[in-house]
Design a protein around this motif. Structure first.
Motif, PDB file in Angstrom:
ATOM      1  N   GLN A   1     -45.502  -7.086   2.841  1.00 32.52           N
ATOM      2  CA  GLN A   1     -45.897  -5.474   3.268  1.00 32.52           C
ATOM      3  C   GLN A   1     -44.749  -4.930   4.000  1.00 32.52           C
ATOM      4  OE1 GLN A   1     -49.417  -7.541   5.680  1.00 32.52           O
ATOM      5  NE2 GLN A   1     -50.171  -5.538   4.831  1.00 32.52           N
ATOM      6  N   VAL A   2     -43.682  -5.393   3.659  1.00 28.99           N
ATOM      7  CA  VAL A   2     -42.402  -5.195   4.557  1.00 28.99           C
ATOM      8  C   VAL A   2     -41.358  -4.453   3.582  1.00 28.99           C
ATOM      9  CG1 VAL A   2     -40.452  -5.794   6.234  1.00 28.99           C
ATOM     10  CG2 VAL A   2     -42.647  -6.524   6.528  1.00 28.99           C
ATOM     11  N   GLU A   3     -40.624  -3.628   3.698  1.00 26.05           N
ATOM     12  CA  GLU A   3     -39.617  -2.796   2.644  1.00 26.05           C
ATOM     13  C   GLU A   3     -38.366  -3.595   3.086  1.00 26.05           C
ATOM     14  OE1 GLU A   3     -39.286  -0.705  -0.403  1.00 26.05           O
ATOM     15  OE2 GLU A   3     -41.061  -0.016   0.816  1.00 26.05           O
ATOM     16  N   GLY A   4     -37.730  -3.906   1.916  1.00 22.62           N
ATOM     17  CA  GLY A   4     -36.365  -4.528   1.941  1.00 22.62           C
ATOM     18  C   GLY A   4     -36.414  -5.985   2.343  1.00 22.62           C
ATOM     19  N   TYR A   5     -37.539  -6.671   2.702  1.00 19.17           N
ATOM     20  CA  TYR A   5     -37.284  -8.383   3.247  1.00 19.17           C
ATOM     21  C   TYR A   5     -36.929  -8.850   2.191  1.00 19.17           C
ATOM     22  CZ  TYR A   5     -38.344 -12.582   4.937  1.00 19.17           C
ATOM     23  OH  TYR A   5     -38.195 -14.031   5.473  1.00 19.17           O
ATOM     24  N   GLU A   6     -35.868  -9.852   2.194  1.00 20.36           N
ATOM     25  CA  GLU A   6     -35.613 -10.759   1.227  1.00 20.36           C
ATOM     26  C   GLU A   6     -35.468 -11.988   1.860  1.00 20.36           C
ATOM     27  OE1 GLU A   6     -32.119  -9.835  -0.886  1.00 20.36           O
ATOM     28  OE2 GLU A   6     -32.695  -7.750  -1.604  1.00 20.36           O
ATOM     29  N   HIS A   7     -36.392 -12.970   1.311  1.00 19.59           N
ATOM     30  CA  HIS A   7     -36.204 -14.398   1.880  1.00 19.59           C
ATOM     31  C   HIS A   7     -35.823 -15.497   0.800  1.00 19.59           C
ATOM     32  CE1 HIS A   7     -37.542 -17.782   4.245  1.00 19.59           C
ATOM     33  NE2 HIS A   7     -38.527 -18.392   3.170  1.00 19.59           N
ATOM     34  N   GLU A   8     -35.022 -16.310   1.201  1.00 22.43           N
ATOM     35  CA  GLU A   8     -34.586 -17.424   0.446  1.00 22.43           C
ATOM     36  C   GLU A   8     -35.303 -18.359   0.582  1.00 22.43           C
ATOM     37  OE1 GLU A   8     -30.506 -20.013  -0.762  1.00 22.43           O
ATOM     38  OE2 GLU A   8     -30.468 -18.166   0.448  1.00 22.43           O
ATOM     39  N   PRO A   9     -36.091 -18.987  -0.696  1.00 20.19           N
ATOM     40  CA  PRO A   9     -37.106 -20.018  -0.395  1.00 20.19           C
ATOM     41  C   PRO A   9     -36.365 -21.425  -0.123  1.00 20.19           C
ATOM     42  CG  PRO A   9     -36.834 -19.494  -2.696  1.00 20.19           C
ATOM     43  CD  PRO A   9     -36.246 -18.319  -2.064  1.00 20.19           C
ATOM     44  N   ALA A  10     -37.039 -22.193   0.436  1.00 19.72           N
ATOM     45  CA  ALA A  10     -36.365 -23.732   0.690  1.00 19.72           C
ATOM     46  C   ALA A  10     -36.423 -24.232  -0.341  1.00 19.72           C
ATOM     47  CB  ALA A  10     -37.145 -24.134   2.045  1.00 19.72           C
ATOM     48  N   ALA A  11     -35.504 -25.396  -0.740  1.00 20.93           N
ATOM     49  CA  ALA A  11     -35.368 -25.990  -1.496  1.00 20.93           C
ATOM     50  C   ALA A  11     -36.589 -27.143  -1.649  1.00 20.93           C
ATOM     51  CB  ALA A  11     -34.097 -27.068  -1.454  1.00 20.93           C
ATOM     52  N   ILE A  12     -37.083 -27.249  -2.727  1.00 21.25           N
ATOM     53  CA  ILE A  12     -38.347 -28.136  -2.790  1.00 21.25           C
ATOM     54  C   ILE A  12     -37.827 -29.490  -3.386  1.00 21.25           C
ATOM     55  CG2 ILE A  12     -40.527 -28.478  -3.983  1.00 21.25           C
ATOM     56  CD1 ILE A  12     -40.583 -25.444  -4.500  1.00 21.25           C
ATOM     57  N   LEU A  13     -38.347 -30.514  -2.606  1.00 17.56           N
ATOM     58  CA  LEU A  13     -37.911 -31.877  -2.887  1.00 17.56           C
ATOM     59  C   LEU A  13     -38.683 -32.386  -4.164  1.00 17.56           C
ATOM     60  CD1 LEU A  13     -38.386 -33.739   0.672  1.00 17.56           C
ATOM     61  CD2 LEU A  13     -36.248 -33.304  -0.602  1.00 17.56           C
ATOM     62  N   PRO A  14     -38.056 -33.202  -4.984  1.00 19.28           N
ATOM     63  CA  PRO A  14     -38.960 -33.754  -6.196  1.00 19.28           C
ATOM     64  C   PRO A  14     -40.247 -34.275  -5.936  1.00 19.28           C
ATOM     65  CG  PRO A  14     -36.502 -34.437  -6.237  1.00 19.28           C
ATOM     66  CD  PRO A  14     -36.804 -33.990  -4.895  1.00 19.28           C
ATOM     67  N   GLU A  15     -41.032 -34.127  -6.751  1.00 18.86           N
ATOM     68  CA  GLU A  15     -42.601 -35.011  -6.168  1.00 18.86           C
ATOM     69  C   GLU A  15     -42.308 -36.210  -6.168  1.00 18.86           C
ATOM     70  OE1 GLU A  15     -46.787 -34.009  -8.334  1.00 18.86           O
ATOM     71  OE2 GLU A  15     -45.436 -35.673  -9.423  1.00 18.86           O
ATOM     72  N   SER A  16     -41.532 -37.091  -6.638  1.00 22.27           N
ATOM     73  CA  SER A  16     -41.524 -38.657  -6.528  1.00 22.27           C
ATOM     74  C   SER A  16     -41.087 -38.648  -4.582  1.00 22.27           C
ATOM     75  CB  SER A  16     -40.736 -39.116  -7.333  1.00 22.27           C
ATOM     76  OG  SER A  16     -39.229 -38.511  -6.931  1.00 22.27           O
ATOM     77  N   GLU A  17     -40.244 -37.738  -4.269  1.00 19.61           N
ATOM     78  CA  GLU A  17     -39.988 -38.014  -2.818  1.00 19.61           C
ATOM     79  C   GLU A  17     -40.978 -37.360  -1.662  1.00 19.61           C
ATOM     80  OE1 GLU A  17     -36.042 -36.431  -1.500  1.00 19.61           O
ATOM     81  OE2 GLU A  17     -35.083 -36.777  -3.751  1.00 19.61           O
ATOM     82  N   ARG A  18     -41.793 -36.653  -2.449  1.00 18.56           N
ATOM     83  CA  ARG A  18     -42.929 -35.949  -1.639  1.00 18.56           C
ATOM     84  C   ARG A  18     -43.924 -37.143  -1.390  1.00 18.56           C
ATOM     85  NH1 ARG A  18     -44.734 -31.945  -4.315  1.00 18.56           N
ATOM     86  NH2 ARG A  18     -43.194 -31.512  -5.716  1.00 18.56           N
ATOM     87  N   LEU A  19     -44.275 -37.662  -2.688  1.00 17.95           N
ATOM     88  CA  LEU A  19     -45.266 -38.744  -2.634  1.00 17.95           C
ATOM     89  C   LEU A  19     -44.828 -39.962  -1.785  1.00 17.95           C
ATOM     90  CD1 LEU A  19     -46.138 -38.478  -6.632  1.00 17.95           C
ATOM     91  CD2 LEU A  19     -47.523 -37.345  -4.482  1.00 17.95           C
TER      92      LEU A  19
END
Length: 313
Positions: free
Chosen positions: A134-152
């Motif tokens: 809802q905010v004008e001009g906000y840019e957010h760099e998404p965090a790196a996602i760990l591979p599913e094997s590491e998350r499991l």
């Protein structure tokens, strides 16, 4: 804030969640179900801290209702402080904070503070939040996602650190109170690995309420709704933890059996979802704390030579 105004906070949040449940498709998707990797705890733009308890549930529901994919939220002033502007005519979502008082009248207080962990007198008060989209001009760099094997693997280790006895081979998943034991179907009985871990963590959430752990009991306050409250609490605790672990929390086949009881409960008592979210946050906190405690015990038990051998070089 008057008693009536405080009641409106409970009614507004509860009604929003009820509406989301009423709109749930045939697969019984609730506002707290999520895909895991692309949904995290809602976080505050100013502090970077994750919201907790009822705010997690309320903001997830708001994001789902409005189609926001971002989990970043802030007040109007917090966005302004960053030199950013909320777009004109954007509608805010409700956040809840808790005001403690020592002079409230008997019966005019609430014990559903998500972070209190005890019976102190708190009042729910609302404030306005705006999503990053809802905010004008906000840019957010998404965090790196760990591979599913590491998350499991992290989920497997997380459950192991809880130290809750589990046996496999059962036709259904359930926690046996008298045995203090979780019964689980075998791994290959599930559609996929996330479904297995989501179910196991849900049952661990039930086990967290045992008398020698958190001693959670809804029977006195909610009588015929006690089972619905416990199921809602375990559901929310699992949703919080699975988001923390990056594991999907999808609808289970037995959710349909609880939909009517949840709707009846929330319609009967507009503070019930607040209390369930509070207890769920307490359960999640307890489960996270076990990770630290077991790590500390393991470190103290290990001889110096063993610790040095395992240290990085």
């Amino acid at each position: 804030m008057s008693t009536s105004s405080r009641s409106n906070v409970y009614a507004h949040v509860t009604n929003a969640i009820i509406q989301m449940i009423d709109k749930a498709p045939a697969v019984w998707r609730m506002p707290w179900h999520h895909a895991g990797v692309d949904v995290v705890r809602p976080t505050n733009i100013s502090s970077g801290n994750a919201y907790r308890g009822i705010n997690t549930v309320s903001l997830w529901a708001a994001a789902l209702a409005h189609g926001y994919s971002s989990g970043v939220w802030g007040t109007y002033r917090q966005w302004q402080a960053l030199g950013l502007q909320v777009r004109t005519r954007e509608q805010s979502s409700i956040g809840v904070f808790w005001k403690q008082t020592s002079t409230c009248a008997r019966g005019d207080h609430d014990d559903s503070d998500p972070d209190a962990g005890g019976h102190r007198r708190h009042f729910a008060r609302s404030f306005s939040l705006f999503n990053a989209e809802q905010v004008e001009g906000y840019e957010h760099e998404p965090a790196a996602i760990l591979p599913e094997s590491e998350r499991l693997a992290s989920a497997e280790n997380f459950i192991a650190q809880l130290g809750i006895d589990t046996v496999f081979g059962s036709p259904n998943a359930y926690y046996h109170v008298v045995e203090d034991r979780i019964h689980m179907p075998d791994f290959n009985a599930f559609d996929d690995a996330p479904a297995f871990y989501a179910t196991h963590i849900h049952e661990c959430a039930h086990a967290s309420g045992a008398g020698h752990r958190l001693d959670r009991n809804f029977s006195a306050k909610f009588t015929q709704h006690a089972l619905a409250m416990e199921e809602a609490t375990a559901e929310l605790a699992a949703a919080f933890l699975l988001a923390d672990l990056g594991i999907a929390h999808e609808p289970r086949s037995d959710h349909a059996a609880y939909i009517a009881s949840w709707l009846q409960l929330f319609n009967t008592d507009n503070r019930a979802i607040f209390i369930a979210a509070s207890k769920a946050q307490t359960a999640a906190d307890w489960m996270h704390a076990q990770q630290v405690k077991r790590c500390e015990r393991s470190t103290r038990a290990a001889p110096d030579s063993a610790i040095n051998q395992n240290a990085p070089h």
